[in-house]
Design a protein around this motif. Structure first.
Motif, PDB file in Angstrom:
ATOM      1  N   GLU A   1       0.996  -1.230  -0.181  1.00 52.55           N
ATOM      2  CA  GLU A   1       0.001  -0.031   0.106  1.00 52.55           C
ATOM      3  C   GLU A   1       0.835   1.141   0.023  1.00 52.55           C
ATOM      4  OE1 GLU A   1      -3.479   0.003   2.855  1.00 52.55           O
ATOM      5  OE2 GLU A   1      -2.872  -1.985   3.328  1.00 52.55           O
ATOM      6  N   GLU A   2       0.517   2.188  -0.750  1.00 56.79           N
ATOM      7  CA  GLU A   2       1.180   3.364  -0.850  1.00 56.79           C
ATOM      8  C   GLU A   2       1.530   4.167   0.260  1.00 56.79           C
ATOM      9  OE1 GLU A   2       3.936   6.550  -2.422  1.00 56.79           O
ATOM     10  OE2 GLU A   2       3.231   4.517  -3.334  1.00 56.79           O
ATOM     11  N   ARG A   3       0.613   4.099   1.068  1.00 52.30           N
ATOM     12  CA  ARG A   3       0.718   4.950   2.594  1.00 52.30           C
ATOM     13  C   ARG A   3       1.799   4.323   3.264  1.00 52.30           C
ATOM     14  NH1 ARG A   3      -4.422   2.970   6.156  1.00 52.30           N
ATOM     15  NH2 ARG A   3      -4.641   0.607   5.405  1.00 52.30           N
ATOM     16  N   PHE A   4       2.157   2.770   3.381  1.00 58.34           N
ATOM     17  CA  PHE A   4       3.113   2.315   3.978  1.00 58.34           C
ATOM     18  C   PHE A   4       4.436   2.574   3.108  1.00 58.34           C
ATOM     19  CE2 PHE A   4      -0.422  -0.060   5.786  1.00 58.34           C
ATOM     20  CZ  PHE A   4      -0.359   0.104   7.178  1.00 58.34           C
ATOM     21  N   ASP A   5       4.377   2.311   1.940  1.00 63.42           N
ATOM     22  CA  ASP A   5       5.484   2.530   1.045  1.00 63.42           C
ATOM     23  C   ASP A   5       6.137   4.027   1.148  1.00 63.42           C
ATOM     24  OD1 ASP A   5       5.252  -0.111   0.358  1.00 63.42           O
ATOM     25  OD2 ASP A   5       4.366   0.305  -1.607  1.00 63.42           O
ATOM     26  N   ARG A   6       5.389   5.022   1.392  1.00 61.91           N
ATOM     27  CA  ARG A   6       5.809   6.418   1.318  1.00 61.91           C
ATOM     28  C   ARG A   6       6.396   6.544   2.887  1.00 61.91           C
ATOM     29  NH1 ARG A   6       0.839   9.010   2.193  1.00 61.91           N
ATOM     30  NH2 ARG A   6       0.409   8.225   0.355  1.00 61.91           N
ATOM     31  N   LEU A   7       6.077   5.936   4.004  1.00 61.89           N
ATOM     32  CA  LEU A   7       6.771   5.953   5.314  1.00 61.89           C
ATOM     33  C   LEU A   7       8.231   5.512   5.021  1.00 61.89           C
ATOM     34  CD1 LEU A   7       3.719   5.226   7.599  1.00 61.89           C
ATOM     35  CD2 LEU A   7       4.876   7.378   7.401  1.00 61.89           C
ATOM     36  N   THR A   8       8.014   4.336   4.358  1.00 60.50           N
ATOM     37  CA  THR A   8       9.496   3.487   4.183  1.00 60.50           C
ATOM     38  C   THR A   8      10.230   4.255   3.288  1.00 60.50           C
ATOM     39  OG1 THR A   8       8.122   1.399   4.272  1.00 60.50           O
ATOM     40  CG2 THR A   8      10.312   1.193   3.697  1.00 60.50           C
ATOM     41  N   ARG A   9       9.923   4.956   2.415  1.00 57.48           N
ATOM     42  CA  ARG A   9      10.777   5.828   1.673  1.00 57.48           C
ATOM     43  C   ARG A   9      11.232   6.926   2.477  1.00 57.48           C
ATOM     44  NH1 ARG A   9       6.838   4.914  -2.300  1.00 57.48           N
ATOM     45  NH2 ARG A   9       6.243   6.920  -1.982  1.00 57.48           N
ATOM     46  N   ILE A  10      10.492   7.563   3.145  1.00 60.17           N
ATOM     47  CA  ILE A  10      10.958   8.641   4.114  1.00 60.17           C
ATOM     48  C   ILE A  10      11.834   8.366   5.129  1.00 60.17           C
ATOM     49  CG2 ILE A  10       9.920  10.264   5.701  1.00 60.17           C
ATOM     50  CD1 ILE A  10       7.211  10.364   4.315  1.00 60.17           C
ATOM     51  N   ALA A  11      11.620   7.131   5.809  1.00 56.46           N
ATOM     52  CA  ALA A  11      12.432   6.487   6.791  1.00 56.46           C
ATOM     53  C   ALA A  11      13.935   6.152   6.152  1.00 56.46           C
ATOM     54  CB  ALA A  11      12.142   5.377   7.401  1.00 56.46           C
TER      55      ALA A  11
ATOM     56  N   ARG B   1      15.282   7.769   3.572  1.00 56.96           N
ATOM     57  CA  ARG B   1      15.834   9.049   3.228  1.00 56.96           C
ATOM     58  C   ARG B   1      16.385   9.912   4.402  1.00 56.96           C
ATOM     59  NH1 ARG B   1      11.976  11.197   0.544  1.00 56.96           N
ATOM     60  NH2 ARG B   1      11.280  12.480   2.200  1.00 56.96           N
ATOM     61  N   VAL B   2      15.433  10.093   5.699  1.00 59.83           N
ATOM     62  CA  VAL B   2      15.883  10.470   6.698  1.00 59.83           C
ATOM     63  C   VAL B   2      16.858  10.129   7.404  1.00 59.83           C
ATOM     64  CG1 VAL B   2      14.701  11.446   9.153  1.00 59.83           C
ATOM     65  CG2 VAL B   2      13.553  11.686   6.985  1.00 59.83           C
ATOM     66  N   PHE B   3      17.100   8.656   7.502  1.00 60.64           N
ATOM     67  CA  PHE B   3      18.075   7.893   8.429  1.00 60.64           C
ATOM     68  C   PHE B   3      19.171   7.642   7.527  1.00 60.64           C
ATOM     69  CE2 PHE B   3      14.291   7.426  11.028  1.00 60.64           C
ATOM     70  CZ  PHE B   3      14.490   8.217  12.261  1.00 60.64           C
ATOM     71  N   GLN B   4      19.191   8.197   6.056  1.00 62.55           N
ATOM     72  CA  GLN B   4      20.058   7.460   5.332  1.00 62.55           C
ATOM     73  C   GLN B   4      20.689   6.180   5.406  1.00 62.55           C
ATOM     74  OE1 GLN B   4      23.325  10.535   5.756  1.00 62.55           O
ATOM     75  NE2 GLN B   4      22.074  12.116   5.464  1.00 62.55           N
ATOM     76  N   ALA B   5      19.523   5.221   5.299  1.00 68.31           N
ATOM     77  CA  ALA B   5      19.745   3.890   5.573  1.00 68.31           C
ATOM     78  C   ALA B   5      19.760   3.144   4.286  1.00 68.31           C
ATOM     79  CB  ALA B   5      18.828   3.209   6.597  1.00 68.31           C
ATOM     80  N   PRO B   6      20.412   1.960   4.164  1.00 68.41           N
ATOM     81  CA  PRO B   6      20.100   1.235   2.958  1.00 68.41           C
ATOM     82  C   PRO B   6      19.069   0.616   2.801  1.00 68.41           C
ATOM     83  CG  PRO B   6      22.076   0.404   4.474  1.00 68.41           C
ATOM     84  CD  PRO B   6      21.638   1.754   4.945  1.00 68.41           C
ATOM     85  N   ILE B   7      18.520   0.212   4.040  1.00 73.30           N
ATOM     86  CA  ILE B   7      17.314  -0.808   3.973  1.00 73.30           C
ATOM     87  C   ILE B   7      16.165  -0.071   5.205  1.00 73.30           C
ATOM     88  CG2 ILE B   7      16.442  -2.755   5.158  1.00 73.30           C
ATOM     89  CD1 ILE B   7      19.022  -4.001   4.491  1.00 73.30           C
TER      90      ILE B   7
ATOM     91  N   GLY C   1      15.190  -1.916  -0.149  1.00 72.05           N
ATOM     92  CA  GLY C   1      16.517  -2.588   0.101  1.00 72.05           C
ATOM     93  C   GLY C   1      16.709  -3.657   0.352  1.00 72.05           C
ATOM     94  N   VAL C   2      15.399  -4.536   0.337  1.00 74.30           N
ATOM     95  CA  VAL C   2      15.574  -5.947   0.332  1.00 74.30           C
ATOM     96  C   VAL C   2      14.650  -6.791  -0.514  1.00 74.30           C
ATOM     97  CG1 VAL C   2      16.464  -5.916   3.040  1.00 74.30           C
ATOM     98  CG2 VAL C   2      13.861  -6.069   2.428  1.00 74.30           C
ATOM     99  N   ASP C   3      14.878  -7.902  -0.767  1.00 78.31           N
ATOM    100  CA  ASP C   3      14.145  -8.610  -1.935  1.00 78.31           C
ATOM    101  C   ASP C   3      13.180  -9.588  -1.365  1.00 78.31           C
ATOM    102  OD1 ASP C   3      15.422  -7.216  -3.914  1.00 78.31           O
ATOM    103  OD2 ASP C   3      16.946  -8.859  -4.186  1.00 78.31           O
ATOM    104  N   PHE C   4      13.320 -10.058   0.160  1.00 82.41           N
ATOM    105  CA  PHE C   4      12.517 -10.974   0.548  1.00 82.41           C
ATOM    106  C   PHE C   4      11.418 -10.240   1.398  1.00 82.41           C
ATOM    107  CE2 PHE C   4      16.600 -10.278   2.937  1.00 82.41           C
ATOM    108  CZ  PHE C   4      16.212  -9.725   3.714  1.00 82.41           C
TER     109      PHE C   4
END
Length: 104
Positions: free
Chosen positions: A28-38, A40-46, A64-67
């Motif tokens: 769902e886009e609402r969860f995917d948006r939060l994941t992308r923000i996290a 970017r904000v935390f400069q994390a690979p995953i 950042g993960v395939d599973f």
């Protein structure tokens, strides 16, 4: 990695999780948006939105993960749900259990 303990309120926690009817649902886009923000904000690979079921950690959203899930026994979130304060992965990396699991 040390197997995470179960929270004292495990039965109620799992009941609340299952009542949401969210496990094994489509992205769902609402969860995917939060994941992308996290990410970017935390400069994390995953970054993930993880839900801890009785025997697995399931990712409602992931970057950042395939599973789509891991066993609860080897999951970071299996430990995180036990924390009473803020917990981050960099805090755990110096411990041998997490370092071996993550980098092997």
């Amino acid at each position: 990695m040390k197997k995470p303990d179960s929270p004292q309120d495990e039965k109620a926690r799992l009941g609340a999780l299952r009542s949401l009817d969210i496990l094994d649902t489509s992205p769902e886009e609402r969860f995917d948006r939060l994941t992308r923000i996290a990410k970017r904000v935390f400069q994390a690979p995953i970054a993930t939105v993880s839900l801890v079921d009785d025997n697995r950690q399931w990712f409602k959203s992931r970057v950042g993960v395939d599973f789509s899930e891991t066993a609860r026994d080897v999951s970071f979130c299996g430990h995180a749900i036990l924390a009473t304060t803020f917990l981050s992965l960099p805090m755990l990396l110096p411990t041998i259990d997490f370092a071996i699991t993550l980098w092997s």
